[in-house]
Design a protein around this motif. Structure first.
Motif, short mmCIF file in Angstrom:
data_model
loop_
_atom_site.label_atom_id
_atom_site.label_comp_id
_atom_site.label_asym_id
_atom_site.label_seq_id
_atom_site.Cartn_x
_atom_site.Cartn_y
_atom_site.Cartn_z
N LEU A 100 69.25 20.45 121.42
CA LEU A 100 69.52 21.37 120.32
C LEU A 100 68.18 21.81 119.76
CD1 LEU A 100 71.39 22.59 118.01
CD2 LEU A 100 70.90 20.45 116.79
N VAL A 101 68.01 23.10 119.55
CA VAL A 101 66.78 23.61 118.94
C VAL A 101 67.16 24.57 117.82
CG1 VAL A 101 64.65 24.93 119.28
CG2 VAL A 101 65.46 23.41 121.09
N VAL A 102 66.57 24.35 116.65
CA VAL A 102 66.68 25.28 115.53
C VAL A 102 65.25 25.70 115.21
CG1 VAL A 102 67.46 25.66 113.17
CG2 VAL A 102 68.67 24.02 114.63
N ARG A 103 64.98 27.00 115.31
CA ARG A 103 63.62 27.51 115.13
C ARG A 103 63.64 28.70 114.19
NH1 ARG A 103 60.32 31.31 118.05
NH2 ARG A 103 62.04 31.72 119.48
N ASP A 104 62.60 28.82 113.37
CA ASP A 104 62.47 30.00 112.50
C ASP A 104 61.05 30.52 112.56
OD1 ASP A 104 60.77 29.14 110.12
OD2 ASP A 104 62.32 27.60 110.04
N ASP A 105 60.87 31.76 112.13
CA ASP A 105 59.55 32.37 112.10
C ASP A 105 59.01 32.44 110.67
OD1 ASP A 105 61.12 34.33 110.97
OD2 ASP A 105 60.46 35.94 112.30
N GLY A 106 59.41 31.47 109.87
CA GLY A 106 59.03 31.47 108.45
C GLY A 106 57.63 30.96 108.19
N VAL A 107 57.41 30.56 106.96
CA VAL A 107 56.07 30.17 106.50
C VAL A 107 55.62 28.82 107.03
CG1 VAL A 107 56.23 31.57 104.41
CG2 VAL A 107 56.96 29.18 104.34
N GLY A 108 56.54 28.01 107.55
CA GLY A 108 56.17 26.70 108.04
C GLY A 108 55.65 25.83 106.91
N PHE A 109 55.11 24.68 107.26
CA PHE A 109 54.54 23.79 106.26
C PHE A 109 53.65 22.77 106.96
CE2 PHE A 109 58.61 22.05 107.52
CZ PHE A 109 58.39 20.69 107.68
N ASP A 110 52.86 22.08 106.18
CA ASP A 110 51.99 21.03 106.70
C ASP A 110 52.82 19.76 106.81
OD1 ASP A 110 50.10 19.12 107.30
OD2 ASP A 110 48.76 19.64 105.65
N ALA A 111 53.15 19.37 108.03
CA ALA A 111 54.01 18.21 108.24
C ALA A 111 53.33 16.91 107.79
CB ALA A 111 54.41 18.11 109.71
N GLU A 112 52.01 16.90 107.68
CA GLU A 112 51.29 15.70 107.26
C GLU A 112 51.24 15.57 105.73
OE1 GLU A 112 50.33 13.46 109.53
OE2 GLU A 112 51.24 14.83 110.97
N ALA A 113 51.38 16.68 105.03
CA ALA A 113 51.34 16.66 103.57
C ALA A 113 52.64 16.09 103.01
CB ALA A 113 51.13 18.07 103.02
N GLN A 114 52.57 15.55 101.83
CA GLN A 114 53.76 15.00 101.17
C GLN A 114 54.60 16.17 100.66
OE1 GLN A 114 54.95 12.32 101.54
NE2 GLN A 114 55.52 11.19 99.75
N PRO A 115 55.76 16.41 101.25
CA PRO A 115 56.61 17.53 100.82
C PRO A 115 57.25 17.25 99.47
CG PRO A 115 57.73 16.28 102.50
CD PRO A 115 56.36 15.66 102.35
N ARG A 116 57.71 18.33 98.84
CA ARG A 116 58.42 18.20 97.56
C ARG A 116 59.61 17.27 97.71
NH1 ARG A 116 57.88 24.32 97.11
NH2 ARG A 116 59.61 24.22 98.52
N SER A 117 60.34 17.45 98.79
CA SER A 117 61.49 16.59 99.06
C SER A 117 61.66 16.49 100.57
CB SER A 117 62.76 17.18 98.43
OG SER A 117 63.87 16.44 98.86
N ALA A 118 61.52 15.29 101.08
CA ALA A 118 61.65 15.09 102.52
C ALA A 118 63.00 14.48 102.87
CB ALA A 118 60.52 14.20 103.02
#
Length: 158
Positions: A100-118
């Motif tokens: 299964l793959v879900v992909r978007d062309d959005g802004v992305g994010f830094d996967a190493e940074a602490q997200p607002r809500s993970a």
């Protein structure tokens, strides 16, 4: 009249909650049709086109529900955070593995940074692990996001 309206509202709420727990389309129409409905509803609500490549796969009922929930969570995250112009959703089976793959062309994010809500991503990962699968996240600022899940296919169709 007020009591009847309130009762109708409670019945409608119960139906929505029940449908959210396990969509009836999953049991009646199968995973492919249910994901297509979810994608169509997301596209209509968000105005973001969803390109689907969905093939029938062999998964047990719990794994099918997990796939549905994961796509639901992914599209919710896309709507909230991605600012995507397009979304791609694919499902297929090869060599005893369901992908299964879900992909978007959005802004992305830094996967190493602490997200607002993970919690959403953590929940996805645990759901996939519970079905003996693997989740891979690819993202970077300005590069969109790709969630890929691999699950063992059921040995017999359910």
């Amino acid at each position: 009249a007020h009591l009847v309206a309130a009762l109708d509202a409670v019945i409608a709420l119960k139906r929505r909650i029940t449908e959210d727990l396990r969509p009836s389309a999953l049991g009646h129409l199968g995973l492919v049709a249910t994901l297509q409905i979810l994608a169509d509803e997301f596209a209509q609500a968000s105005g973001t086109p969803v390109h689907c490549t969905l093939a029938p796969v062999h998964l047990g009922p719990a794994a099918e529900l997990m796939v549905y929930r994961l796509v639901q969570e992914a599209t919710t995250n896309i709507a909230k955070y991605a600012q995507a112009g397009q979304v791609w959703l694919s499902l297929g089976e090869q060599g005893g593995q369901v992908c299964l793959v879900v992909r978007d062309d959005g802004v992305g994010f830094d996967a190493e940074a602490q997200p607002r809500s993970a919690y959403g991503l953590v929940g996805m990962r645990y759901r996939v692990m519970a079905e003996h699968g693997r989740l891979r996240l690819q993202t970077a600022p300005g590069q969109g996001t790709r969630i890929e899940v691999q699950l063992p296919a059921a040995t017999t169709a359910t």
